[in-house]
Design an enzyme around this catalytic site. Sequence first.
Site, PDB file in Angstrom:
ATOM      1  CB  SER A 129     -15.938 -25.484   3.704  1.00  0.00           C
ATOM      2  OG  SER A 129     -14.914 -24.459   3.609  1.00  0.00           O
ATOM      3  CG  ASN A 213     -19.556 -25.276   6.129  1.00  0.00           C
ATOM      4  OD1 ASN A 213     -20.059 -24.377   6.581  1.00  0.00           O
ATOM      5  ND2 ASN A 213     -18.459 -25.644   6.089  1.00  0.00           N
TER       6      ASN A 213
HETATM    7  N1  LIG Z   1     -14.006 -18.572   3.638  1.00  0.00           N
HETATM    8  C1  LIG Z   1     -14.585 -19.178   4.636  1.00  0.00           C
HETATM    9  O1  LIG Z   1     -15.186 -18.538   5.610  1.00  0.00           O
HETATM   10  C2  LIG Z   1     -13.925 -20.444   4.940  1.00  0.00           C
HETATM   11  C3  LIG Z   1     -14.214 -21.160   6.089  1.00  0.00           C
HETATM   12  C4  LIG Z   1     -13.484 -22.484   6.420  1.00  0.00           C
HETATM   13  C5  LIG Z   1     -12.924 -23.124   5.454  1.00  0.00           C
HETATM   14  N2  LIG Z   1     -12.835 -22.350   4.293  1.00  0.00           N
HETATM   15  C6  LIG Z   1     -12.021 -23.211   3.100  1.00  0.00           C
HETATM   16  O2  LIG Z   1     -10.573 -22.806   3.074  1.00  0.00           O
HETATM   17  C7  LIG Z   1     -10.259 -22.667   1.683  1.00  0.00           C
HETATM   18  C8  LIG Z   1      -9.778 -21.306   1.092  1.00  0.00           C
HETATM   19  O3  LIG Z   1     -10.839 -20.555   1.278  1.00  0.00           O
HETATM   20  P1  LIG Z   1     -10.758 -18.839   1.340  1.00  0.00           P
HETATM   21  O4  LIG Z   1     -11.856 -18.326   1.885  1.00  0.00           O
HETATM   22  O5  LIG Z   1      -9.368 -18.763   2.047  1.00  0.00           O
HETATM   23  O6  LIG Z   1     -10.434 -18.791  -0.136  1.00  0.00           O
HETATM   24  P2  LIG Z   1      -9.715 -17.315  -0.883  1.00  0.00           P
HETATM   25  O7  LIG Z   1     -10.516 -17.305  -2.461  1.00  0.00           O
HETATM   26  O8  LIG Z   1      -9.776 -16.050  -0.169  1.00  0.00           O
HETATM   27  O9  LIG Z   1      -8.232 -17.957  -1.110  1.00  0.00           O
HETATM   28  C9  LIG Z   1      -8.038 -18.993  -1.787  1.00  0.00           C
HETATM   29  C10 LIG Z   1      -6.339 -18.845  -2.088  1.00  0.00           C
HETATM   30  O10 LIG Z   1      -5.920 -20.132  -2.809  1.00  0.00           O
HETATM   31  C11 LIG Z   1      -4.917 -19.679  -3.950  1.00  0.00           C
HETATM   32  N3  LIG Z   1      -4.776 -20.850  -4.740  1.00  0.00           N
HETATM   33  C12 LIG Z   1      -5.546 -21.170  -5.732  1.00  0.00           C
HETATM   34  N4  LIG Z   1      -5.124 -22.455  -6.297  1.00  0.00           N
HETATM   35  C13 LIG Z   1      -3.728 -22.578  -5.989  1.00  0.00           C
HETATM   36  C14 LIG Z   1      -2.804 -23.484  -5.972  1.00  0.00           C
HETATM   37  N5  LIG Z   1      -2.766 -24.583  -6.860  1.00  0.00           N
HETATM   38  N6  LIG Z   1      -1.885 -23.274  -5.168  1.00  0.00           N
HETATM   39  C15 LIG Z   1      -1.599 -22.316  -4.136  1.00  0.00           C
HETATM   40  N7  LIG Z   1      -2.511 -21.422  -3.977  1.00  0.00           N
HETATM   41  C16 LIG Z   1      -3.535 -21.384  -4.772  1.00  0.00           C
HETATM   42  C17 LIG Z   1      -5.839 -18.542  -4.565  1.00  0.00           C
HETATM   43  O11 LIG Z   1      -4.957 -17.563  -5.305  1.00  0.00           O
HETATM   44  C18 LIG Z   1      -6.352 -17.896  -3.351  1.00  0.00           C
HETATM   45  O12 LIG Z   1      -5.479 -16.626  -2.732  1.00  0.00           O
HETATM   46  C19 LIG Z   1     -11.320 -23.499   0.992  1.00  0.00           C
HETATM   47  O13 LIG Z   1     -11.044 -24.762   0.793  1.00  0.00           O
HETATM   48  C20 LIG Z   1     -12.646 -22.956   1.708  1.00  0.00           C
HETATM   49  O14 LIG Z   1     -13.739 -23.897   1.386  1.00  0.00           O
HETATM   50  C21 LIG Z   1     -13.300 -21.078   4.097  1.00  0.00           C
END
Ligand SMILES: NC(=O)c1ccc[n+]([C@@H]2O[C@H](COP(=O)([O-])OP(=O)(O)OC[C@H]3O[C@@H](n4cnc5c(N)ncnc54)[C@H](O)[C@@H]3O)[C@@H](O)[C@H]2O)c1
Length: 308
Positions: A129, A213
Amino acid sequence: MSVAHGVKTLGVVGAGQMGLGIAYVAALKAQIPSVMLCDASAGQLSKGVAFFETLLKKDVAKGKVSQSDADAARARLVTVEKLEDFAGSKGIADMVIEAATENLAVKQKIFGTLASTLPLETILATNTSSISVSKIAASAVGAGVKPGSEEAWKSPARALGIHFFNPVPVMPLVELIPAIQTAPEVVDRSRAFAQACGKEVTTSKDVPGFVSNRLLMPFINEAVMALEKGIASRDDIDKTLRLGMNHPMGPLTLADFIGLDTCLSIMETLYRETADSKYRPAVLLGRMVDAGWFGKKSGKGFYDYPAK
Ligand SMILES: NC(=O)c1ccc[n+]([C@@H]2O[C@H](COP(=O)([O-])OP(=O)(O)OC[C@H]3O[C@@H](n4cnc5c(N)ncnc54)[C@H](O)[C@@H]3O)[C@@H](O)[C@H]2O)c1
């Protein structure tokens, strides 16, 4: 002339809310023949698959998806245990989208492993993000590759940001963020892939927070500061934006949906990388994350989300 994305096998890193959503649109809308999903936590991986199935059921019940399309999408989803399996007996990924926790060190390690195991032709995308895509791309160099060698220059050129929005199956936008190293051909193929997932595409330079963002997070952070200072109640802050500005949901509800840990991490990136005090994260946001109140995904944020 339209560009073919050429993705027959997709790897998705992270089965959290974003990774799962990306796997869902890739399997259902883009009909990528094999979508390999991986998570560091086995529990999260099986939770993700169960959620994928629930989403399909809901879409079938609403009449949005036929049962046969749902069955075909489910059959395209494959789980793998580790990143190395993206180049294993279940196939070799043409593209990997990383949607792991918003943490630079985590993403750098993932990109290093992916670059060590996958061919140079495989596109390596991050759903970050706010983190510098150029910094993540710089880590997309395989172990043992000599600095200054042709491969050390070429490998980061297949990396870019493909930024989906939450919830992925619903939100129609994807923001593409080429790193300064990214090859134009990689951007074109990624645009074609996002369009195949049913998305409209915009492009942003690789600046902190990109376009989305850089505008959204200071707005959410200001709402948290307003709450912190007692300017208005939680409900009145959200109601003001919903009814006064016609926003579909208030900023505190939206923060809970995004994840307060993710919001904090984005604000910290904006603050650190610009050194501009206008991006200082609200203390209350930090304290809530300290308490493990991450919003909807943890059951508590600005609102409570009792387990169903
Ligand atoms: N939540 C939002 O609204 C949003 C929107 C756009 C982008 N993002 C981005 O997307 C990404 C994920 O966000 P999210 O909201 O899905 O987070 P989340 O916490 O729901 O999921 C992250 C997942 O990554 C896994 N993980 C961590 N380290 C890992 C590794 N080394 N190998 C494999 N899996 C691993 C965790 O176990 C977890 O299941 C982040 O970079 C976030 O900034 C989030």
